[in-house]
Design a protein around this motif. Structure first.
Motif, PDB file in Angstrom:
ATOM      1  N   ALA A   1       0.850  -1.190   0.000  1.00 24.64           N
ATOM      2  CA  ALA A   1       0.000   0.000   0.000  1.00 24.64           C
ATOM      3  C   ALA A   1       0.883   1.237   0.000  1.00 24.64           C
ATOM      4  CB  ALA A   1      -0.869  -0.009   1.240  1.00 24.64           C
ATOM      5  N   PRO A   2       0.426   2.316  -0.643  1.00 25.23           N
ATOM      6  CA  PRO A   2       1.248   3.525  -0.605  1.00 25.23           C
ATOM      7  C   PRO A   2       1.427   3.992   0.841  1.00 25.23           C
ATOM      8  CG  PRO A   2      -0.958   3.998  -1.450  1.00 25.23           C
ATOM      9  CD  PRO A   2      -0.852   2.515  -1.310  1.00 25.23           C
ATOM     10  N   PRO A   3       2.574   4.591   1.142  1.00 23.34           N
ATOM     11  CA  PRO A   3       2.797   5.019   2.517  1.00 23.34           C
ATOM     12  C   PRO A   3       1.749   6.051   2.927  1.00 23.34           C
ATOM     13  CG  PRO A   3       4.399   5.997   1.020  1.00 23.34           C
ATOM     14  CD  PRO A   3       3.609   5.026   0.228  1.00 23.34           C
ATOM     15  N   PRO A   4       1.472   6.124   4.251  1.00 18.57           N
ATOM     16  CA  PRO A   4       0.482   7.104   4.680  1.00 18.57           C
ATOM     17  C   PRO A   4       0.921   8.504   4.289  1.00 18.57           C
ATOM     18  CG  PRO A   4       1.714   6.201   6.541  1.00 18.57           C
ATOM     19  CD  PRO A   4       2.094   5.405   5.355  1.00 18.57           C
ATOM     20  N   ARG A   5      -0.043   9.319   3.947  1.00 21.05           N
ATOM     21  CA  ARG A   5       0.320  10.669   3.517  1.00 21.05           C
ATOM     22  C   ARG A   5       0.857  11.452   4.701  1.00 21.05           C
ATOM     23  NH1 ARG A   5      -3.689  14.194   0.646  1.00 21.05           N
ATOM     24  NH2 ARG A   5      -5.246  13.273   1.991  1.00 21.05           N
ATOM     25  N   PRO A   6       1.855  12.287   4.458  1.00 22.53           N
ATOM     26  CA  PRO A   6       2.364  13.070   5.573  1.00 22.53           C
ATOM     27  C   PRO A   6       1.284  14.004   6.136  1.00 22.53           C
ATOM     28  CG  PRO A   6       3.506  13.588   3.513  1.00 22.53           C
ATOM     29  CD  PRO A   6       2.509  12.545   3.213  1.00 22.53           C
ATOM     30  N   ALA A   7       1.395  14.236   7.444  1.00 23.95           N
ATOM     31  CA  ALA A   7       0.393  15.062   8.113  1.00 23.95           C
ATOM     32  C   ALA A   7       0.285  16.437   7.462  1.00 23.95           C
ATOM     33  CB  ALA A   7       0.762  15.211   9.580  1.00 23.95           C
ATOM     34  N   ASN A   8       1.427  16.926   6.915  1.00 19.19           N
ATOM     35  CA  ASN A   8       1.410  18.260   6.278  1.00 19.19           C
ATOM     36  C   ASN A   8       0.363  18.344   5.179  1.00 19.19           C
ATOM     37  OD1 ASN A   8       3.486  18.939   7.733  1.00 19.19           O
ATOM     38  ND2 ASN A   8       5.046  18.776   6.131  1.00 19.19           N
ATOM     39  N   ASP A   9       0.371  17.275   4.311  1.00 21.11           N
ATOM     40  CA  ASP A   9      -0.549  17.295   3.182  1.00 21.11           C
ATOM     41  C   ASP A   9      -1.978  17.332   3.671  1.00 21.11           C
ATOM     42  OD1 ASP A   9       1.681  16.901   1.868  1.00 21.11           O
ATOM     43  OD2 ASP A   9       1.114  15.040   0.859  1.00 21.11           O
ATOM     44  N   ILE A  10      -2.236  16.495   4.686  1.00 21.12           N
ATOM     45  CA  ILE A  10      -3.610  16.390   5.157  1.00 21.12           C
ATOM     46  C   ILE A  10      -4.044  17.726   5.744  1.00 21.12           C
ATOM     47  CG2 ILE A  10      -5.121  15.173   6.761  1.00 21.12           C
ATOM     48  CD1 ILE A  10      -3.150  12.789   6.461  1.00 21.12           C
ATOM     49  N   LEU A  11      -3.134  18.307   6.529  1.00 22.85           N
ATOM     50  CA  LEU A  11      -3.479  19.599   7.132  1.00 22.85           C
ATOM     51  C   LEU A  11      -3.668  20.662   6.065  1.00 22.85           C
ATOM     52  CD1 LEU A  11      -1.263  19.578  10.287  1.00 22.85           C
ATOM     53  CD2 LEU A  11      -3.732  19.749  10.203  1.00 22.85           C
ATOM     54  N   ALA A  12      -2.794  20.610   5.027  1.00 20.66           N
ATOM     55  CA  ALA A  12      -2.915  21.616   3.958  1.00 20.66           C
ATOM     56  C   ALA A  12      -4.270  21.467   3.291  1.00 20.66           C
ATOM     57  CB  ALA A  12      -1.801  21.442   2.951  1.00 20.66           C
TER      58      ALA A  12
ATOM     59  N   ARG B   1      -9.402  31.302  10.116  1.00 23.75           N
ATOM     60  CA  ARG B   1     -10.205  31.224   8.894  1.00 23.75           C
ATOM     61  C   ARG B   1      -9.582  32.025   7.751  1.00 23.75           C
ATOM     62  NH1 ARG B   1     -14.333  28.374  10.109  1.00 23.75           N
ATOM     63  NH2 ARG B   1     -15.505  28.555  12.025  1.00 23.75           N
ATOM     64  N   VAL B   2      -8.277  31.819   7.547  1.00 27.46           N
ATOM     65  CA  VAL B   2      -7.624  32.498   6.420  1.00 27.46           C
ATOM     66  C   VAL B   2      -8.091  31.804   5.134  1.00 27.46           C
ATOM     67  CG1 VAL B   2      -5.423  33.050   5.332  1.00 27.46           C
ATOM     68  CG2 VAL B   2      -5.630  33.040   7.820  1.00 27.46           C
ATOM     69  N   PRO B   3      -8.732  32.537   4.219  1.00 24.53           N
ATOM     70  CA  PRO B   3      -9.227  31.887   3.009  1.00 24.53           C
ATOM     71  C   PRO B   3      -8.100  31.631   2.012  1.00 24.53           C
ATOM     72  CG  PRO B   3      -9.690  34.224   2.911  1.00 24.53           C
ATOM     73  CD  PRO B   3      -8.989  33.988   4.208  1.00 24.53           C
ATOM     74  N   GLY B   4      -8.393  30.796   1.023  1.00 20.98           N
ATOM     75  CA  GLY B   4      -7.429  30.526  -0.052  1.00 20.98           C
ATOM     76  C   GLY B   4      -6.470  29.428   0.354  1.00 20.98           C
ATOM     77  N   ALA B   5      -5.680  28.960  -0.655  1.00 20.38           N
ATOM     78  CA  ALA B   5      -4.747  27.855  -0.394  1.00 20.38           C
ATOM     79  C   ALA B   5      -3.689  28.314   0.589  1.00 20.38           C
ATOM     80  CB  ALA B   5      -4.098  27.434  -1.699  1.00 20.38           C
ATOM     81  N   ALA B   6      -3.355  27.439   1.530  1.00 21.74           N
ATOM     82  CA  ALA B   6      -2.280  27.765   2.469  1.00 21.74           C
ATOM     83  C   ALA B   6      -0.973  27.797   1.694  1.00 21.74           C
ATOM     84  CB  ALA B   6      -2.222  26.701   3.551  1.00 21.74           C
ATOM     85  N   LEU B   7       0.060  28.367   2.279  1.00 23.81           N
ATOM     86  CA  LEU B   7       1.365  28.396   1.609  1.00 23.81           C
ATOM     87  C   LEU B   7       1.881  26.973   1.453  1.00 23.81           C
ATOM     88  CD1 LEU B   7       3.206  31.069   3.755  1.00 23.81           C
ATOM     89  CD2 LEU B   7       2.147  31.384   1.536  1.00 23.81           C
ATOM     90  N   SER B   8       2.740  26.762   0.443  1.00 26.84           N
ATOM     91  CA  SER B   8       3.431  25.473   0.370  1.00 26.84           C
ATOM     92  C   SER B   8       4.537  25.500   1.417  1.00 26.84           C
ATOM     93  CB  SER B   8       4.034  25.292  -1.014  1.00 26.84           C
ATOM     94  OG  SER B   8       5.032  26.268  -1.187  1.00 26.84           O
ATOM     95  N   LEU B   9       5.077  24.317   1.733  1.00 26.16           N
ATOM     96  CA  LEU B   9       6.142  24.268   2.744  1.00 26.16           C
ATOM     97  C   LEU B   9       7.327  25.124   2.295  1.00 26.16           C
ATOM     98  CD1 LEU B   9       7.458  23.221   5.310  1.00 26.16           C
ATOM     99  CD2 LEU B   9       8.092  21.142   4.092  1.00 26.16           C
TER     100      LEU B   9
ATOM    101  N   ARG C   1      13.093  24.326  16.558  1.00 23.32           N
ATOM    102  CA  ARG C   1      12.142  23.309  16.086  1.00 23.32           C
ATOM    103  C   ARG C   1      12.235  23.201  14.572  1.00 23.32           C
ATOM    104  NH1 ARG C   1       6.712  25.364  18.261  1.00 23.32           N
ATOM    105  NH2 ARG C   1       5.863  23.719  16.954  1.00 23.32           N
ATOM    106  N   PRO C   2      12.119  21.968  14.035  1.00 27.94           N
ATOM    107  CA  PRO C   2      12.235  21.834  12.581  1.00 27.94           C
ATOM    108  C   PRO C   2      11.139  22.604  11.852  1.00 27.94           C
ATOM    109  CG  PRO C   2      11.832  19.699  13.630  1.00 27.94           C
ATOM    110  CD  PRO C   2      11.880  20.705  14.719  1.00 27.94           C
ATOM    111  N   ASP C   3      11.467  23.084  10.661  1.00 26.52           N
ATOM    112  CA  ASP C   3      10.507  23.879   9.890  1.00 26.52           C
ATOM    113  C   ASP C   3       9.213  23.122   9.630  1.00 26.52           C
ATOM    114  OD1 ASP C   3      11.974  26.113   9.809  1.00 26.52           O
ATOM    115  OD2 ASP C   3      12.791  25.806   7.801  1.00 26.52           O
ATOM    116  N   ALA C   4       9.321  21.799   9.391  1.00 27.39           N
ATOM    117  CA  ALA C   4       8.113  21.034   9.070  1.00 27.39           C
ATOM    118  C   ALA C   4       7.134  21.094  10.239  1.00 27.39           C
ATOM    119  CB  ALA C   4       8.474  19.598   8.753  1.00 27.39           C
ATOM    120  N   GLU C   5       7.683  21.091  11.457  1.00 29.16           N
ATOM    121  CA  GLU C   5       6.830  21.140  12.636  1.00 29.16           C
ATOM    122  C   GLU C   5       6.190  22.526  12.761  1.00 29.16           C
ATOM    123  OE1 GLU C   5       9.095  19.103  15.732  1.00 29.16           O
ATOM    124  OE2 GLU C   5       8.053  20.481  17.090  1.00 29.16           O
ATOM    125  N   LEU C   6       6.987  23.550  12.516  1.00 29.73           N
ATOM    126  CA  LEU C   6       6.460  24.924  12.580  1.00 29.73           C
ATOM    127  C   LEU C   6       5.379  25.124  11.512  1.00 29.73           C
ATOM    128  CD1 LEU C   6       9.776  26.932  13.033  1.00 29.73           C
ATOM    129  CD2 LEU C   6       8.123  26.331  14.780  1.00 29.73           C
TER     130      LEU C   6
END
Ligand SMILES: Nc1ncnc2c1ncn2[C@@H]1O[C@H](COP(=O)(O)OP(=O)(O)OP(=O)(O)O)[C@@H](O)[C@H]1O
Ligand SMILES: [Mg+2]
Length: 504
Positions: free
Chosen positions: A295-306, A370-378, A353-358
């Motif tokens: 199975a494909p690896p679980p998606r990173p939490a970042n993607d899900i949160l994004a 409630r910031v509208p629009g796509a969040a920034l990419s990492l 703290r690592p950037d990914a965590e921040l």
């Protein structure tokens, strides 16, 4: 001791000699399209130099394991824990044994991790074991990619960091990088730029040819010759090879690669009953367990949160009419995002703290506000953080000098941009040069030694010039910006920009 090994023949009919001792000090970059003969070239180099120098090969395809039989290289399978890899790499340096790290069969992320951990452990060997080792990395663009790919940020950081250590800081520790790549444009610039010897093979794409011409200091027209090179022919240049571009045809090898080029073969005569042959199941077939792809690896939490933070489409027919959210102007949105970044940075632990965590923290805050629009990419987030961390003030941020500083920052890897901009803003504003402690914090470490190494690295890249005033205070000049910092105490305390500006 001067040892010239024989790589093949030159276009002038003489033997093409490679000075191994010079190579140890000046590193080698090999580039050429797939099938141009890079792996063959590396094999020739390894076979010829095996009696003279210890070798370590980072081998993504498991092609070089055949060196073991004839030359005694130890084959290390890459599928191991970090602790095992560190242990093995350390012993490889202690006992001066040649090895092949075979990464065949691992997924790309594991390959990057294993290679990174292994190389870093070789780099970190105790000083008493800094004997010379040729470290050959085939498919180097995989381990030091110029842009982030689909792999996790952590794997990329380990691998790119290790390759940067190897090529930029390895020499004093006895490590001599020999790297080969299909696509120069896909290889991180700082890694490519550290080689002083080049063997350029057949190259089709303009973008790769231009990078090659750049590295060799050739004009574009001359670089066109890379297009017509035959398989196994390379243009050699550099202190260990030749003082002027010289065409070399690589000689034969003694061991064979496990993978060879596909050869056309006539198809077998089709049997009469071909349909039966293919469609009739073999009796064992039905009892054999079915092998499925994992199975494909679980998606990173970042993607899900994004994804979660992306605005959902309005349901077509809303039953309940909610008061419409007032539209947010882009400037307003920007201001909120900047405010959130500042909030995150205000936490004293943020630097360590690592950037990914921040980034996760940031995404959650965006959702709450409630910031509208796509969040920034990492990577956009990183960039904004680097600028925010630099502590630049509004006035400087609007200046042309700052725009040039941002362009210069593109020449270092993402993880170094924050530190670089922090020093650049001090120069742009004429503030004292930041202390080691401040530089270390901007890099997310407590080590002053590391801070000084970073300055050394920027200087090697030609981005800055470090000098001192009469009292020994440090000044960092940015030749491209035409600015320099005021003198500052390298051993000074770690204080914020606002306090420093006030102290002026
Ligand atoms: N100088 C040479 N003499 C004889 N055969 C060669 C020579 N160079 C390459 N070959 C053969 O050409 C084929 C392709 O070479 P090689 O595998 O080294 O290409 P490569 O540049 O490493 O390609 P890739 O980027 O796809 O790995 C191999 O079968 C190799 O044996
Ligand atoms: Mg190859």
């Amino acid at each position: 001791m001067k040892v010239g090994i024989d790589m093949g023949t030159t276009s002038e009919g003489t033997s093409a000699s490679l000075d191994i001792e010079e190579l140890l000090a000046t590193r080698l970059l090999v580039q050429g399209n797939s099938g141009s003969g890079k792996s063959h070239l590396l094999r020739r180099l390894l076979e010829q130099s095996a009696p003279w120098v210890q070798q370590c090969i980072i081998d993504p395809e498991g092609d070089f394991v055949t060196l073991a039989d004839k030359f005694g290289h130890v084959v290390i399978e890459g599928e191991r824990t970090d602790a095992e890899l560190v242990g093995i790499a350390t012993r490889i340096r202690q006992h001066r044994v040649s090895c092949v790290l075979s990464l065949e069969g691992l997924d790309i992320e594991q390959q990057m991790r294993s290679a990174g951990v292994f190389l870093n452990a070789m780099f970190d060997a105790d000083r008493e074991y800094w004997y010379p080792v040729l470290v050959v990395v085939d498919e180097a663009q995989m381990f030091a990619p110029s842009v982030g790919g689909d792999v996790s940020e952590e794997a990329r950081k380990i691998s790119l960091g290790a390759m940067t250590n190897l090529m930029c800081r390895g020499r004093k520790r006895g490590l001599a990088g020999v790297i080969a790549t299909q696509r120069l444009a896909k290889l991180a610039k700082n890694v490519a730029a550290e080689a002083s010897n080049f063997l350029m093979g057949r190259t089709f794409l303009d973008i790769d040819m231009l990078r090659a011409a750049d590295l060799l200091g050739m004009d574009r027209r001359t670089a066109e010759m890379f297009r017509d090179l035959k398989r196994g022919s390379f243009v050699a240049l550099g202190p260990a090879l030749s003082r002027r571009p010289l065409k070399v045809t690589i000689g034969a090898v003694e061991t064979s690669a496990r993978s060879t080029s596909p050869k056309l073969m006539p198809l077998p005569e089709a049997p009469q009953d071909v349909e039966d042959l293919i469609l009739t199941p073999d009796p064992d077939e039905l009892s054999r367990p079915i092998i499925r792809r994992p199975a494909p690896p679980p998606r990173p939490a970042n993607d899900i949160l994004a994804e979660l933070s992306r605005p959902r489409p309005e349901p077509a027919a809303a039953v309940e009419v909610k008061p419409a959210q007032p539209e947010m102007l882009p400037e307003e949105r920007e201001a909120i995002v900047d405010g959130l970044l500042a909030e995150i940075l205000a936490s004293p632990e943020a630097a360590f703290r690592p950037d990914a965590e921040l980034f996760q923290d940031f995404l959650v805050r965006c959702r709450i506000r409630r910031v509208p629009g796509a969040a920034l990419s990492l990577s956009a987030f990183r960039r904004k953080m680097a600028i925010a961390r630099s502590g630049v003030d509004a006035e400087t941020a609007a200046s042309e000098t700052w725009a040039s500083a941002l362009q210069l920052a593109d020449r270092v890897t993402e993880d170094l941009q924050g530190v670089f901009l922090m020093i650049a803003q001090a120069a742009a504003r004429g503030l004292p040069c930041p202390s080691d402690a401040m530089i270390a914090r901007a890099y997310g470490t407590h080590s002053a030694r590391r801070a000084r190494r970073l300055l050394g690295y920027f200087e090697e890249q030609g981005l800055i010039v470090v000098h001192a005033d009469f009292s020994g205070k440090r000044i960092v000049a940015f030749p491209d910006l035409g600015r320099e910092t005021a003198p500052g105490d390298a051993n000074g305390p770690d204080i914020g920009n606002a306090e420093r500006a006030a102290a002026e």
